[in-house]
Design a protein around this motif. Structure first.
Motif, PDB file in Angstrom:
ATOM      1  N   LEU A 161      16.820 -21.233 -98.948  1.00  0.00           N
ATOM      2  CA  LEU A 161      17.899 -20.418 -99.509  1.00  0.00           C
ATOM      3  C   LEU A 161      18.128 -19.101 -98.769  1.00  0.00           C
ATOM      4  O   LEU A 161      19.057 -18.375 -99.104  1.00  0.00           O
ATOM      5  N   THR A 162      17.311 -18.789 -97.781  1.00  0.00           N
ATOM      6  CA  THR A 162      17.402 -17.470 -97.146  1.00  0.00           C
ATOM      7  C   THR A 162      18.800 -17.205 -96.595  1.00  0.00           C
ATOM      8  O   THR A 162      19.427 -16.180 -96.904  1.00  0.00           O
ATOM      9  N   MET A 163      19.331 -18.114 -95.777  1.00  0.00           N
ATOM     10  CA  MET A 163      20.650 -17.906 -95.187  1.00  0.00           C
ATOM     11  C   MET A 163      21.752 -18.042 -96.227  1.00  0.00           C
ATOM     12  O   MET A 163      22.790 -17.375 -96.134  1.00  0.00           O
ATOM     13  N   THR A 164      21.533 -18.888 -97.227  1.00  0.00           N
ATOM     14  CA  THR A 164      22.523 -19.020 -98.306  1.00  0.00           C
ATOM     15  C   THR A 164      22.653 -17.713 -99.065  1.00  0.00           C
ATOM     16  O   THR A 164      23.769 -17.242 -99.342  1.00  0.00           O
ATOM     17  N   LEU A 165      21.525 -17.092 -99.413  1.00  0.00           N
ATOM     18  CA  LEU A 165      21.555 -15.817-100.124  1.00  0.00           C
ATOM     19  C   LEU A 165      22.100 -14.699 -99.240  1.00  0.00           C
ATOM     20  O   LEU A 165      22.819 -13.810 -99.719  1.00  0.00           O
ATOM     21  N   THR A 166      21.774 -14.747 -97.943  1.00  0.00           N
ATOM     22  CA  THR A 166      22.312 -13.762 -97.005  1.00  0.00           C
ATOM     23  C   THR A 166      23.830 -13.832 -96.968  1.00  0.00           C
ATOM     24  O   THR A 166      24.525 -12.812 -97.043  1.00  0.00           O
ATOM     25  N   ALA A 167      24.354 -15.063 -96.856  1.00  0.00           N
ATOM     26  CA  ALA A 167      25.808 -15.235 -96.825  1.00  0.00           C
ATOM     27  C   ALA A 167      26.445 -14.823 -98.144  1.00  0.00           C
ATOM     28  O   ALA A 167      27.527 -14.210 -98.167  1.00  0.00           O
ATOM     29  N   LEU A 168      25.776 -15.143 -99.248  1.00  0.00           N
ATOM     30  CA  LEU A 168      26.305 -14.787-100.565  1.00  0.00           C
ATOM     31  C   LEU A 168      26.484 -13.277-100.687  1.00  0.00           C
ATOM     32  O   LEU A 168      27.504 -12.795-101.195  1.00  0.00           O
ATOM     33  N   ALA A 169      25.501 -12.515-100.204  1.00  0.00           N
ATOM     34  CA  ALA A 169      25.575 -11.057-100.302  1.00  0.00           C
ATOM     35  C   ALA A 169      26.466 -10.449 -99.219  1.00  0.00           C
ATOM     36  O   ALA A 169      27.330  -9.606 -99.506  1.00  0.00           O
ATOM     37  N   SER A 170      26.278 -10.871 -97.970  1.00  0.00           N
ATOM     38  CA  SER A 170      26.994 -10.225 -96.862  1.00  0.00           C
ATOM     39  C   SER A 170      28.489 -10.515 -96.879  1.00  0.00           C
ATOM     40  O   SER A 170      29.286  -9.705 -96.393  1.00  0.00           O
ATOM     41  N   GLY A 175      30.341  -6.777 -99.436  1.00  0.00           N
ATOM     42  CA  GLY A 175      30.068  -6.937 -98.006  1.00  0.00           C
ATOM     43  C   GLY A 175      31.370  -6.929 -97.232  1.00  0.00           C
ATOM     44  O   GLY A 175      32.176  -6.013 -97.363  1.00  0.00           O
ATOM     45  N   ASP A 176      31.585  -8.007 -96.438  1.00  0.00           N
ATOM     46  CA  ASP A 176      32.815  -8.027 -95.643  1.00  0.00           C
ATOM     47  C   ASP A 176      33.968  -8.753 -96.342  1.00  0.00           C
ATOM     48  O   ASP A 176      35.048  -8.918 -95.761  1.00  0.00           O
TER      49      ASP A 176
END
Length: 230
Positions: A161-170, A175-176
């Protein structure tokens, strides 16, 4: 002059069944179940989440109490073997039916996890049984992960889930503000947490066999209903 009868459209066999997004969310729940079993019941080792497993191997190698190098190494090796097998299967079916290929892999996973449940019912406390449980579930997760990677459904890796959570927040509004798959990402995180919570409760109150049996049944059900469409 007679008007020709229009030819009815041919049904797409790939579209029959449950879409892959829903199937992969079910498999994410299964990953939470399996990691709850392995981490809580098999000596703090992961058999689905290999990112955590590499970290655990480092802890074990440094001599941190409560971690096992042999258990963790067994999990990593069997996961890699499963992923290798999944890659070979994918190479053979790359031009074939996505639906049929996915169903075969999930059926194989269900059999492997079902076998681990049988071992857990028979001899839950034996050291040899622990190695068997680690090997069977890690191989199954490697097989599945190789398949999910080839399917390429965005934000649904089912185990990490690391990249999934990163994308969810960023990519959120804070975010952007470019995110367009936030519901899917949120569902993936919730599915993993739900599976882990259910698995932990079952391990703590009913032992290792029941959550593994539930995981096998859920995966088998996913194999039966999966379509080839996202």
């Amino acid at each position: 002059m007679t008007t020709p009868t229009p030819t009815p459209p041919v049904p797409d066999p790939e579209a029959r069944g449950l879409r892959l997004v829903a199937v992969l969310l079910v498999l994410t729940v299964v990953s939470g179940l399996i990691d709850a079993v392995s981490y809580l019941g098999l000596g703090r080792v992961f058999t689905a989440n290999m990112t955590g497993n590499v970290v655990v191997l480092g802890f074990a190698a440094a001599g941190a109490p409560g971690f096992s190098v042999p258990y963790t190494a067994t999990s990593l090796v069997c996961f890699l073997l499963g992923a290798t097998a999944g890659g070979r299967v994918a190479a053979r079916h790359v031009r074939g039916s996505r639906r049929a290929w996915t169903r075969r892999i999930l059926a194989a996973e269900a059999v492997l996890v079902g076998g681990s449940a049988a071992v857990a019912f028979a001899r839950p406390d034996a050291t040899a049984a622990h190695y068997a449980l680690i090997a069977l579930t890690a191989f199954a997760m490697g097989l599945r992960n190789a398949t999910v990677r080839k399917l390429g459904v965005p934000d649904l890796t089912t185990t990490v889930l690391t990249m999934t959570l990163t994308a969810l927040a960023s990519e959120s509004r804070l975010g952007d503000a470019t995110g367009h798959r936030s519901p899917r990402r949120t569902a993936s995180a919730l599915a993993m947490a739900a599976g882990a919570a259910l698995g932990a409760w079952l391990v703590l109150h009913h032992g290792l066999a029941l959550p593994l049996l539930l995981a096998a049944v859920a995966t088998g059900g996913a194999a039966v209903v999966a379509s080839g469409r996202e």
